[in-house]
Design a protein around this motif. Structure first.
Motif, short mmCIF file in Angstrom:
data_model
loop_
_atom_site.label_atom_id
_atom_site.label_comp_id
_atom_site.label_asym_id
_atom_site.label_seq_id
_atom_site.Cartn_x
_atom_site.Cartn_y
_atom_site.Cartn_z
N UNK A 1 -46.30 -39.25 -7.47
CA UNK A 1 -46.27 -38.69 -5.97
C UNK A 1 -45.54 -39.57 -5.12
N UNK A 2 -45.94 -41.07 -5.50
CA UNK A 2 -45.17 -42.24 -4.72
C UNK A 2 -43.63 -41.99 -4.92
N UNK B 1 -42.57 -50.73 -3.88
CA UNK B 1 -43.51 -51.28 -2.99
C UNK B 1 -44.86 -50.25 -2.98
N UNK B 2 -44.54 -49.21 -2.91
CA UNK B 2 -45.66 -48.08 -2.97
C UNK B 2 -46.49 -48.02 -4.35
N UNK B 3 -45.62 -48.24 -5.42
CA UNK B 3 -46.18 -48.44 -6.74
C UNK B 3 -47.20 -49.61 -6.95
N UNK B 4 -46.73 -50.71 -6.23
CA UNK B 4 -47.62 -52.10 -6.26
C UNK B 4 -48.61 -51.76 -5.20
N UNK B 5 -48.54 -51.10 -4.42
CA UNK B 5 -49.64 -50.90 -3.60
C UNK B 5 -50.59 -49.85 -4.06
N UNK C 1 -46.98 -44.02 2.59
CA UNK C 1 -46.35 -43.43 1.76
C UNK C 1 -47.56 -43.28 0.61
N UNK C 2 -48.25 -44.22 0.38
CA UNK C 2 -49.24 -44.22 -0.63
C UNK C 2 -50.13 -43.18 -0.48
N UNK C 3 -50.84 -43.31 0.82
CA UNK C 3 -51.87 -42.32 1.35
C UNK C 3 -51.34 -40.86 1.36
N UNK C 4 -49.93 -40.60 1.41
CA UNK C 4 -49.25 -39.38 1.54
C UNK C 4 -49.17 -38.88 0.02
N UNK C 5 -49.05 -39.85 -0.90
CA UNK C 5 -48.91 -39.15 -2.16
C UNK C 5 -50.31 -39.36 -3.00
N UNK C 6 -51.36 -39.56 -2.21
CA UNK C 6 -52.79 -39.52 -2.69
C UNK C 6 -52.93 -40.42 -4.04
N UNK C 7 -52.37 -41.68 -3.93
CA UNK C 7 -52.52 -42.86 -4.77
C UNK C 7 -52.14 -42.29 -6.41
#
Length: 308
Positions: free
Chosen positions: A245-246, A29-33, A235-241
């Protein structure tokens, strides 16, 4: 601790095993986002896509006796949801956030309605690779019984990171995400790129749903997601896109989600249930820590706006 059979290593091993199991939907989901937001669009509807993907994968697996056909079907429905979201959002004065919430509710409601006949039937599960074959301890064998989708998600994170920085498609996506005007000046259609990016993001999110229903917890029910689609946005914001990191942040979220069950398995009988809220607390902490009225987030796509 003696109940685990491996002494003090019981809790860390249980957290590791749980982190791998719980993190897999977060990864997809985070990679998709990340793909979607890199194009300059936010999609809060991925919770509905995740749940509808879980229902679709389970239903198709029940009818065909093939979990992989279920995953493919989930990807297709996720892409359709993404295309619908992207098509609506291309119109002037349409708010991404409002459409995302509407699509989330639509996906949840449709999944609950169409999925009722599949609550009882059993579907075949996705395969796992027994990387703990070298050990005679069942705890280690269980912890290292890695689902194929986890390995695919890990590989995809590195591939996406490379593609964003080294391919023409990655360059186009980053240009559109950073400046709509610059993209148009280069002859790129921002609407088309964002449409395809939203479809790709939805397809990846649906794989996370397929994992939930076909491996862990491995059944279809209306409470299968527990808000993982929404938490993935934080999570995406935390990983800085950053796709890698995601992946790492997903493991962190997965470990937080596995903390309560790990303590329970180690014999902690009081208070362990409070740790079941750890992923939600972590989400709240991340959102507070990354929010500021005076500075922009590092790594954020320039065209990405929550007030569009």
């Amino acid at each position: 601790m003696e109940e685990t059979g491996i002494g003090a290593w019981g809790v860390p091993l249980a957290i590791l095993a749980g982190a791998i199991r719980v993190s897999t939907p977060f990864i997809f989901v985070s990679l998709g986002e990340t793909v979607t937001e890199r194009s300059g669009r936010i999609n809060l509807g991925l919770e509905g896509t995740l749940v509808f993907g879980a229902m679709t994968a389970y239903a198709v697996a029940v009818m065909t006796n093939s979990p992989w056909l279920g995953v493919i079907a989930a990807m297709a429905t996720g892409a359709v949801f993404g295309l619908a979201h992207g098509w609506i959002c291309k119109w002037p004065r349409v708010n991404d956030i409002a459409i995302g919430i509407a699509m989330m509710q639509f996906g949840l409601g449709l999944a609950f309605f169409l999925g009722k006949p599949f609550i009882q039937p059993a579907a075949p599960h996705l395969p796992a690779i027994p990387l703990g074959f070298w050990s005679s301890l069942p705890q280690i064998q269980a912890a290292l019984n890695i689902n194929v989708l986890f390995l695919l998600g890990a590989a995809l994170a590195f591939v996406l990171r490379w593609a964003l920085g080294n391919t023409r498609l990655g360059l186009v996506l980053r240009v559109v995400g950073d400046s709509t005007d610059a993209a148009r000046a280069m002859g790129i259609s921002p609407d088309r790129v964002r449409l395809l990016a939203t479809a790709a993001g939805g397809s990846l999110a649906a794989i996370g749903g397929a994992y939930l229903s076909l491996y862990y917890p491995g059944s279809w029910n209306e409470g299968i997601s527990s808000g993982q689609g929404l938490m993935a946005v934080a999570l995406v914001i935390f990983a800085r896109w950053n796709p890698i990191g995601c992946f790492l942040a997903a493991l962190l979220f997965g470990g937080a989600g596995a903390l309560g069950p790990a303590l329970q398995s180690a014999g902690v009988s009081e208070g362990y249930y409070l740790f079941y809220a750890a992923p939600y607390v972590l989400t709240l902490v991340i959102m507070i820590a990354t929010s500021s009225p005076t500075r922009s987030l590092s790594g954020a796509p320039g065209a990405l706006s929550l007030t569009k």
